[in-house]
Structures are given as C-alpha cells and as structure tokens.
Design a protein around this motif. Structure first.
Motif, PDB file in Angstrom:
ATOM      1  N   MET A   1       0.843  -1.180   0.000  1.00  0.00           N
ATOM      2  CA  MET A   1       0.000   0.000   0.000  1.00  0.00           C
ATOM      3  C   MET A   1       0.891   1.247   0.000  1.00  0.00           C
ATOM      4  SD  MET A   1      -3.137   0.741   2.508  1.00  0.00           S
ATOM      5  CE  MET A   1      -4.537   1.118   1.539  1.00  0.00           C
ATOM      6  N   ALA A   2       0.544   2.201  -0.827  1.00  0.00           N
ATOM      7  CA  ALA A   2       1.330   3.419  -0.951  1.00  0.00           C
ATOM      8  C   ALA A   2       1.181   4.281   0.301  1.00  0.00           C
ATOM      9  CB  ALA A   2       0.880   4.203  -2.165  1.00  0.00           C
ATOM     10  N   GLY A   3       2.230   5.001   0.617  1.00  0.00           N
ATOM     11  CA  GLY A   3       2.203   5.847   1.800  1.00  0.00           C
ATOM     12  C   GLY A   3       3.374   6.786   1.851  1.00  0.00           C
ATOM     13  N   LEU A   4       3.961   6.884   3.014  1.00  0.00           N
ATOM     14  CA  LEU A   4       5.014   7.862   3.272  1.00  0.00           C
ATOM     15  C   LEU A   4       6.230   7.670   2.371  1.00  0.00           C
ATOM     16  CD1 LEU A   4       6.033  10.267   4.874  1.00  0.00           C
ATOM     17  CD2 LEU A   4       6.808   8.664   6.631  1.00  0.00           C
ATOM     18  N   LYS A   5       6.634   6.431   2.149  1.00  0.00           N
ATOM     19  CA  LYS A   5       7.794   6.177   1.299  1.00  0.00           C
ATOM     20  C   LYS A   5       7.599   6.792  -0.085  1.00  0.00           C
ATOM     21  CE  LYS A   5      10.422   2.469  -0.868  1.00  0.00           C
ATOM     22  NZ  LYS A   5      10.483   1.026  -1.118  1.00  0.00           N
ATOM     23  N   GLU A   6       6.434   6.568  -0.672  1.00  0.00           N
ATOM     24  CA  GLU A   6       6.134   7.101  -1.997  1.00  0.00           C
ATOM     25  C   GLU A   6       6.024   8.623  -1.965  1.00  0.00           C
ATOM     26  OE1 GLU A   6       4.679   4.483  -0.582  1.00  0.00           O
ATOM     27  OE2 GLU A   6       5.297   2.875  -1.940  1.00  0.00           O
ATOM     28  N   ALA A   7       5.457   9.162  -0.894  1.00  0.00           N
ATOM     29  CA  ALA A   7       5.348  10.620  -0.754  1.00  0.00           C
ATOM     30  C   ALA A   7       6.730  11.253  -0.749  1.00  0.00           C
ATOM     31  CB  ALA A   7       4.604  10.978   0.535  1.00  0.00           C
ATOM     32  N   GLY A 138       0.786  16.404  -8.632  1.00  0.00           N
ATOM     33  CA  GLY A 138       1.859  15.783  -7.850  1.00  0.00           C
ATOM     34  C   GLY A 138       1.865  16.244  -6.404  1.00  0.00           C
ATOM     35  N   GLY A 139       1.670  17.538  -6.182  1.00  0.00           N
ATOM     36  CA  GLY A 139       1.649  18.065  -4.820  1.00  0.00           C
ATOM     37  C   GLY A 139       0.492  17.512  -4.004  1.00  0.00           C
ATOM     38  N   ILE A 140      -0.668  17.404  -4.640  1.00  0.00           N
ATOM     39  CA  ILE A 140      -1.826  16.825  -3.948  1.00  0.00           C
ATOM     40  C   ILE A 140      -1.562  15.359  -3.621  1.00  0.00           C
ATOM     41  CG2 ILE A 140      -4.242  16.149  -4.258  1.00  0.00           C
ATOM     42  CD1 ILE A 140      -4.567  18.841  -5.844  1.00  0.00           C
ATOM     43  N   ALA A 141      -0.961  14.636  -4.560  1.00  0.00           N
ATOM     44  CA  ALA A 141      -0.630  13.224  -4.307  1.00  0.00           C
ATOM     45  C   ALA A 141       0.320  13.097  -3.122  1.00  0.00           C
ATOM     46  CB  ALA A 141      -0.016  12.593  -5.550  1.00  0.00           C
ATOM     47  N   ILE A 142       1.304  13.984  -3.041  1.00  0.00           N
ATOM     48  CA  ILE A 142       2.242  13.956  -1.915  1.00  0.00           C
ATOM     49  C   ILE A 142       1.512  14.198  -0.597  1.00  0.00           C
ATOM     50  CG2 ILE A 142       4.205  15.166  -0.850  1.00  0.00           C
ATOM     51  CD1 ILE A 142       5.191  15.651  -3.793  1.00  0.00           C
ATOM     52  N   LEU A 143       0.611  15.173  -0.585  1.00  0.00           N
ATOM     53  CA  LEU A 143      -0.147  15.449   0.649  1.00  0.00           C
ATOM     54  C   LEU A 143      -1.004  14.258   1.060  1.00  0.00           C
ATOM     55  CD1 LEU A 143      -1.294  19.155   0.122  1.00  0.00           C
ATOM     56  CD2 LEU A 143       0.538  18.303   1.592  1.00  0.00           C
ATOM     57  N   VAL A 144      -1.670  13.647   0.090  1.00  0.00           N
ATOM     58  CA  VAL A 144      -2.531  12.491   0.392  1.00  0.00           C
ATOM     59  C   VAL A 144      -1.688  11.332   0.915  1.00  0.00           C
ATOM     60  CG1 VAL A 144      -4.009  10.719  -0.657  1.00  0.00           C
ATOM     61  CG2 VAL A 144      -4.375  13.143  -1.204  1.00  0.00           C
ATOM     62  N   LEU A 145      -0.575  11.050   0.233  1.00  0.00           N
ATOM     63  CA  LEU A 145       0.283   9.947   0.663  1.00  0.00           C
ATOM     64  C   LEU A 145       0.928  10.226   2.016  1.00  0.00           C
ATOM     65  CD1 LEU A 145       1.940   9.134  -2.767  1.00  0.00           C
ATOM     66  CD2 LEU A 145       0.351   7.661  -1.497  1.00  0.00           C
ATOM     67  N   ALA A 147      -0.383  11.836   4.422  1.00  0.00           N
ATOM     68  CA  ALA A 147      -1.397  11.768   5.456  1.00  0.00           C
ATOM     69  C   ALA A 147      -1.823  10.332   5.776  1.00  0.00           C
ATOM     70  CB  ALA A 147      -2.626  12.565   5.039  1.00  0.00           C
ATOM     71  N   LYS A 148      -1.493   9.392   4.873  1.00  0.00           N
ATOM     72  CA  LYS A 148      -1.906   8.002   5.100  1.00  0.00           C
ATOM     73  C   LYS A 148      -1.151   7.400   6.290  1.00  0.00           C
ATOM     74  CE  LYS A 148      -3.575   6.344   0.737  1.00  0.00           C
ATOM     75  NZ  LYS A 148      -3.495   5.252  -0.220  1.00  0.00           N
ATOM     76  N   LYS A 149      -1.900   6.670   7.089  1.00  0.00           N
ATOM     77  CA  LYS A 149      -1.308   5.937   8.213  1.00  0.00           C
ATOM     78  C   LYS A 149      -0.739   4.630   7.681  1.00  0.00           C
ATOM     79  CE  LYS A 149      -2.519   8.867  11.337  1.00  0.00           C
ATOM     80  NZ  LYS A 149      -1.541   9.796  11.809  1.00  0.00           N
ATOM     81  N   GLU A 150       0.403   4.272   8.187  1.00  0.00           N
ATOM     82  CA  GLU A 150       1.047   3.020   7.778  1.00  0.00           C
ATOM     83  C   GLU A 150       0.244   1.844   8.327  1.00  0.00           C
ATOM     84  OE1 GLU A 150       3.670   2.899   5.662  1.00  0.00           O
ATOM     85  OE2 GLU A 150       3.555   5.079   5.597  1.00  0.00           O
ATOM     86  N   GLN A 151       0.074   0.823   7.483  1.00  0.00           N
ATOM     87  CA  GLN A 151      -0.616  -0.398   7.895  1.00  0.00           C
ATOM     88  C   GLN A 151       0.380  -1.359   8.549  1.00  0.00           C
ATOM     89  OE1 GLN A 151      -3.974  -0.919   7.475  1.00  0.00           O
ATOM     90  NE2 GLN A 151      -4.121   1.170   6.734  1.00  0.00           N
ATOM     91  N   ALA A 152      -0.012  -1.988   9.607  1.00  0.00           N
ATOM     92  CA  ALA A 152       0.876  -2.937  10.311  1.00  0.00           C
ATOM     93  C   ALA A 152       0.876  -4.282   9.625  1.00  0.00           C
ATOM     94  CB  ALA A 152       0.457  -3.077  11.745  1.00  0.00           C
TER      95      ALA A 152
END
Length: 152
Positions: A1-7, A138-145, A147-152
């Motif tokens: 799942m995409a998140g902080l790394k991708e952001a 791109g900027g909106i995608a970065i903000l969305v990514l 803000a996502k919480k990492e899944q355990a």
C-alpha cells in the motif's frame, strides 16, 4: 500500500524533474525564462530541499507534506502564468526581461522574454500550463500519501 515512502520519493522526484526540464529547455533549446517562470522555479527549489529533508529529519511526514505544499505553490503560480499567456487575465507586472543577462558589448543582442507569450506549447498547453498540471496533481498526491497511516 502506498504511503510515506512514496510521498518522500515524489517530493524529491517531482521538483527535480520539473527543474531539470526547465533547465534543459533553457540551456538546450534556448527557451529563456521570463520573470514569472523564475517565480515558478523558487517553490520547486524549496520543495526539493524539503523533500530531501524528509529523508534525514524527523518527522518525515511533516517534511514531505511541506514539500507537497511548495510544489502546489509552484503549480498555482504556473496556472496564473498560463492564464496570462492565454490572455485570460493581466499579469501583475510588466514582466519582460532580458534573457541571460545583459550583453555588455551589445545590449540589443540579448532577447527580450515576455511573460504574456508562450514560447512553446504541446497540445496547446504552455510550459507554465504543464507545470500547473504536474505540480498541482503531484503536490496533492504527496499530501494524500503523507497523510496516510502506515498499515501494520
């Protein structure tokens, strides 16, 4: 799942790619920047620095989100600039500048770069218009990514 790394990756890749494209256009193809083109580059420099900071400073989520906001800022300036180029509204300055600085031997040899004329377009979209699209999305995608919480 995409998140902080991708952001974080996008926060570095987007401004690096857009600045790289701007400099290739300028030095490779002679498309010198007007004043408003420079205004679009400044937030990308900030976004690149903030994106890099997200890899070395805590909390990375904040740094990547700030990079996203800087990139969106460049996009908004690009949207305004595109509107000036398309004649939708007036610019806020006379916005014409001598490209590449003043030639001491022959000041008239340096081209005048105007903000209200698009020197290049693809599919009817100017460089400023493309910056608006890529930077805003791109900027909106970065903000969305970011803000996502990492899944355990």
């Amino acid at each position: 799942m995409a998140g902080l790394k991708e952001a974080r990756l996008l926060a570095v890749a987007i401004p690096a790619a857009l600045l790289g494209g701007a400099y290739v256009s300028q030095y490779g193809f002679g498309l010198y920047p007007c004043e408003m083109c420079w205004w679009q580059r400044y937030p990308h420099f900030a976004g690149l620095a903030l994106g890099l900071a997200s890899f070395i400073a805590a909390p990375p989520r904040v740094w990547s989100a700030l990079a996203g906001l800087a990139i969106i800022t460049s996009g908004l300036i690009g949207g305004f600039h595109a509107g000036v180029e398309y004649g939708w509204w007036q610019g806020i300055t006379g916005c014409a500048k001598v490209a590449g600085g003043l030639d001491v031997l022959d000041p008239s040899a340096a081209p005048l770069v105007r903000c209200d004329q698009a020197p290049w377009s693809l599919f009817g979209i100017s460089l400023a218009g493309w910056n608006f699209l890529f930077s805003s999305i791109g900027g909106i995608a970065i903000l969305v990514l970011s803000a996502k919480k990492e899944q355990a």
